[in-house]
Design a protein around this motif. Sequence first.
Motif, PDB file in Angstrom:
ATOM      1  N   CYS A 195       0.892  -1.321  -0.010  1.00 55.07           N
ATOM      2  CA  CYS A 195       0.539   0.162  -0.159  1.00 55.07           C
ATOM      3  C   CYS A 195       1.134   1.128   0.401  1.00 55.07           C
ATOM      4  O   CYS A 195       2.012   1.064   0.940  1.00 55.07           O
ATOM      5  CB  CYS A 195      -1.067   0.507   1.083  1.00 55.07           C
ATOM      6  SG  CYS A 195      -2.097   1.562   1.706  1.00 55.07           S
ATOM      7  N   CYS A 221       0.028   3.271   3.736  1.00 47.75           N
ATOM      8  CA  CYS A 221       0.208   2.836   4.885  1.00 47.75           C
ATOM      9  C   CYS A 221       1.652   1.730   4.657  1.00 47.75           C
ATOM     10  O   CYS A 221       1.834   1.255   5.819  1.00 47.75           O
ATOM     11  CB  CYS A 221      -0.460   2.416   5.487  1.00 47.75           C
ATOM     12  SG  CYS A 221      -1.246   1.100   5.459  1.00 47.75           S
ATOM     13  N   ASN A 246       1.881  -0.893   4.738  1.00 41.60           N
ATOM     14  CA  ASN A 246       0.999  -2.361   4.308  1.00 41.60           C
ATOM     15  C   ASN A 246       1.303  -3.354   2.921  1.00 41.60           C
ATOM     16  O   ASN A 246       1.020  -3.477   1.834  1.00 41.60           O
ATOM     17  CB  ASN A 246      -0.414  -2.382   4.724  1.00 41.60           C
ATOM     18  CG  ASN A 246      -0.785  -4.101   4.755  1.00 41.60           C
ATOM     19  OD1 ASN A 246      -0.384  -5.013   5.822  1.00 41.60           O
ATOM     20  ND2 ASN A 246      -2.351  -4.254   4.247  1.00 41.60           N
ATOM     21  N   CYS A 292      -6.568  -1.338   0.446  1.00 36.81           N
ATOM     22  CA  CYS A 292      -5.729  -1.698   1.384  1.00 36.81           C
ATOM     23  C   CYS A 292      -6.509  -2.393   2.967  1.00 36.81           C
ATOM     24  O   CYS A 292      -7.636  -1.627   2.706  1.00 36.81           O
ATOM     25  CB  CYS A 292      -4.803  -0.418   1.582  1.00 36.81           C
ATOM     26  SG  CYS A 292      -4.117  -0.599   3.528  1.00 36.81           S
ATOM     27  N   CYS A 315      -5.601   0.331   5.921  1.00 35.32           N
ATOM     28  CA  CYS A 315      -5.841   1.063   6.279  1.00 35.32           C
ATOM     29  C   CYS A 315      -7.587   2.160   5.267  1.00 35.32           C
ATOM     30  O   CYS A 315      -7.663   3.092   5.313  1.00 35.32           O
ATOM     31  CB  CYS A 315      -5.093   2.551   5.586  1.00 35.32           C
ATOM     32  SG  CYS A 315      -4.692   2.682   3.623  1.00 35.32           S
TER      33      CYS A 315
HETATM   34 ZN   LIG Z   1      -2.589   0.748   3.209  1.00 36.38          ZN
END
Ligand SMILES: [Zn+2]
Length: 192
Positions: free
Chosen positions: A3, A6, A8, A31, A34
């Motif tokens: 992502c 963030c 991720n 995502c 987030c």
């Molecule tokens: Zn994210």
Amino acid sequence: MHCPYCRNTDSRVVDSRTSDDGSQIRRRRLCPACGRRFSTVETTSLSVVKRSGVVEPFSRDKVVAGVRKACQGRPVTDDSLALLAQRVEESVRASGAAEIDAHDVGLAILGPLRELDEVAYLRFASVYQDFASLIDFESAIAALRADHEARRTAAGGAATADDPDASDSSDVSGAGADPSSAADDGAARPEA
Ligand SMILES: [Zn+2]
């Protein structure tokens, strides 16, 4: 796919769309960490194999640089060079191959360059195809004349006038089935 918000390490594809010509896929991703959405675009990577065996990514800039030399002193704009490079990329991508010989990139340049500016085309072809003598030039010019002739008889001298793509290039080049080049041709091969 990480992502971009963030970082991720996971994301979920929520929508997937193929471009009209099938050359790319755009994916909308979500995502789960987030909750934000982002897009990715997938195209095949295109590599050029040079005569030396070196492999490098296809580059429109390199196409432009190569063609620009042949266009010195010719009425060819940067925009039309950029458009030519785009057409070259589209045509080599249309082959569907992930790797293409530098030689084939050169071949793909010849057609669009001929439409853009015939003098630049002859210069480029003479270097690219190793013209060894005047005979090579003569046969290339004869082929151009035959094309003018064919286009004139096919569409009464206005073969490209109705085509919006072609009219762009005839603006800058005066080439193709444009009446001015037909007149040049007529001087050499009187007809009618
Ligand atoms: Zn994210």
